[in-house]
Design an enzyme around this catalytic site. Structure first.
Site, PDB file in Angstrom:
ATOM      1  N   GLU A 162      44.974  37.871  37.246  1.00 38.06           N
ATOM      2  CA  GLU A 162      44.285  39.143  37.526  1.00 38.06           C
ATOM      3  C   GLU A 162      45.113  40.170  38.290  1.00 38.06           C
ATOM      4  OE1 GLU A 162      40.535  38.082  39.320  1.00 38.06           O
ATOM      5  OE2 GLU A 162      39.893  36.972  37.563  1.00 38.06           O
ATOM      6  N   GLU A 275      38.415  31.165  30.126  1.00 40.47           N
ATOM      7  CA  GLU A 275      37.264  31.068  31.052  1.00 40.47           C
ATOM      8  C   GLU A 275      35.978  31.509  30.357  1.00 40.47           C
ATOM      9  OE1 GLU A 275      38.058  32.849  34.899  1.00 40.47           O
ATOM     10  OE2 GLU A 275      40.131  32.162  34.898  1.00 40.47           O
TER      11      GLU A 275
HETATM   12  C1  XIL Z   1      35.421  31.307  40.346  1.00 37.22           C
HETATM   13  C2  XIL Z   1      34.819  29.923  40.533  1.00 37.22           C
HETATM   14  O1  XIL Z   1      34.168  29.548  39.340  1.00 37.22           O
HETATM   15  C3  XIL Z   1      33.849  29.930  41.685  1.00 37.22           C
HETATM   16  O2  XIL Z   1      33.388  28.610  41.968  1.00 37.22           O
HETATM   17  C4  XIL Z   1      34.516  30.507  42.940  1.00 37.22           C
HETATM   18  O3  XIL Z   1      33.577  30.616  43.972  1.00 37.22           O
HETATM   19  C5  XIL Z   1      35.123  31.864  42.654  1.00 37.22           C
HETATM   20  O4  XIL Z   1      36.005  31.763  41.550  1.00 37.22           O
HETATM   21  N1  XIL Z   1      38.162  34.437  37.384  1.00 37.22           N
HETATM   22  C6  XIL Z   1      38.949  33.348  37.714  1.00 37.22           C
HETATM   23  C7  XIL Z   1      38.328  32.150  38.291  1.00 37.22           C
HETATM   24  O5  XIL Z   1      40.164  33.352  37.405  1.00 37.22           O
HETATM   25  O6  XIL Z   1      39.175  31.477  39.178  1.00 37.22           O
HETATM   26  C8  XIL Z   1      37.028  32.461  38.977  1.00 37.22           C
HETATM   27  O7  XIL Z   1      36.418  31.237  39.356  1.00 37.22           O
HETATM   28  C9  XIL Z   1      36.116  33.262  38.067  1.00 37.22           C
HETATM   29  C10 XIL Z   1      36.770  34.567  37.666  1.00 37.22           C
END
Ligand code: XIL
Length: 373
Positions: A162, A275
């Site tokens: 990101e 994701e």
């Molecule tokens: C999220 C997790 O799922 C949560 O448990 C945590 O509290 C915050 O992060 N983008 C990403 C992930 O790259 O690492 C994130 O994961 C969601 C958005």
């Protein structure tokens, strides 16, 4: 005492068979990983309870359906390296052990990100912000330690997560500000250095750039293409770009998703869906900035309705049709979670419901691939 024991003897077989029955994630259903074999890997993000045996039903779904695994949190800086001289290896070790034991390709997530990173990372002992050189040294030390520990075991790393804003320019993070020193020529340096160190730590590991909204915002996708081109122009290794694909019932549209896959693949890297989930709540912010998104902000009282579940199944059908169309460019599709209750967002975003049961959306995904074979 005798009564209690007796109760346990009577109830134990009942609870065990119940949990096994629900834990298989629909014992009569085909396994996702088999249905997509030959096309791309299918996986999930796993939390600590899943890999440590505290959520055996989630583990049963994962073992049946997935052949690749991403650690949801335990490899992030603030969890694996909470203090300057302290690494917390145990949860990450468990994750890698679990993946290996169950023949899943383990993915490391993530090395350099602007969140879930402790405040001390950017500061010296007196609390002052580090210089460029000191922060680079700290970044190197972290990457060498983490990637080095799992050398030869983690297949690929989300090296930088990101780094882009929605307009495709770089996010004004501490990484950019300190290492980039406000100079345009140095703006990509923190990314390039992270990739260089990761390669040094494990020359055989695949290295990825990962971000959200690449599928909905053309400028952001073009920003990711620029990152890949920059790294390649410096002779650095980059194997893939992760399209996170935190989606909604009405986004991304097919065309913009296809644009992102094609544009990224054209740079010569593999595309990964890293994701995947679909937000059922239709109001509100659409990106995946974790400072704006959580279970509450995305909760949806209509999530279980038949109408919503049908829409969810339709959207999953559309997304997987696109993935299959571009299967030569896509090497992996990973869901962000395993079942709805432990998803980072509310509503009904995944293929398995709060009671571990496969939903209509599960059947829809299987149908897409069965119809194409
Ligand atoms: C999220 C997790 O799922 C949560 O448990 C945590 O509290 C915050 O992060 N983008 C990403 C992930 O790259 O690492 C994130 O994961 C969601 C958005």
């Amino acid at each position: 005492m005798v009564t209690k024991k007796l109760l346990i003897v009577i109830l134990l077989p009942l609870t065990t068979s119940w949990s096994v029955a629900i834990g298989t994630g629909g014992s009569d259903k085909p396994a996702l990983k088999d249905a997509f074999a030959g096309h791309f890997l299918i996986g999930g993000a796993f939390n600590r309870n899943l890999v440590s045996g505290k959520d055996p039903n989630a583990a049963a779904i994962a073992i049946k359906h997935f052949n690749t695994a991403t650690s949801e949190n335990d490899m992030k800086w603030s969890l694996i390296h909470p203090q300057p001289d302290q690494y917390n290896w145990e949860p990450a070790d468990r994750f890698v052990d679990f993946a290996e034991k169950n023949n899943m390709v383990p993915i490391g997530h993530c090395l350099v990100w602007h969140v879930q990173v402790p405040r001390w990372t950017f500061r010296d002992d007196s609390g002052n912000l580090l210089t460029r050189d000191a922060l680079l040294a700290r970044m190197k030390d972290h990457i060498m330690s983490v990637v080095g520990r799992y050398k030869g075991r983690i297949k690929g790393w989300d090296v930088v997560n990101e780094a882009l804003k929605d307009d495709g320019t770089l996010r004004n993070s501490r990484w950019l500000r300190i290492i980039g020193e406000g100079s345009e020529e140095k703006q990509y340096d923190f990314i390039a250095k992270a990739f260089e160190y990761a390669h040094q730590a494990d020359p055989n590991a695949e290295l990825y750039y990962n971000d959200y909204s690449l599928d909905t915002k053309k400028e952001k996708c073009d920003g990711a293409v620029a990152i890949v081109k920059h790294l390649k122009s410096k002779g650095l290794r980059i194997d893939g770009v992760g399209i996170q694909l935190h989606s909604g019932l009405d986004y991304p549209d097919k065309e913009s998703l296809e644009y992102s896959i094609a544009a990224l693949a054209a740079t010569g890297v593999k595309v990964m869906i890293t994701e995947l989930d679909i937000r059922t709540r239709t109001r509100g912010y659409r990106g995946a900035d974790i400072s704006r998104i959580n279970r509450q902000s995305t909760s949806d009282s209509n999530a279980a309705d038949d109408e919503t579940q049908q829409k969810l199944a339709q959207k999953y059908t559309e997304l997987f049709s696109v993935f299959l169309k571009h299967k030569n460019d896509i090497s992996r599709v990973t869901f962000w979670g395993v079942y709805d209750r432990t998803s980072w967002i509310g509503g009904s975003p995944l293929l398995f419901d709060r009671n571990y049961q496969p939903k209509q959306a599960f059947d829809a995904v299987i149908n897409v691939v069965q119809n194409e074979n």
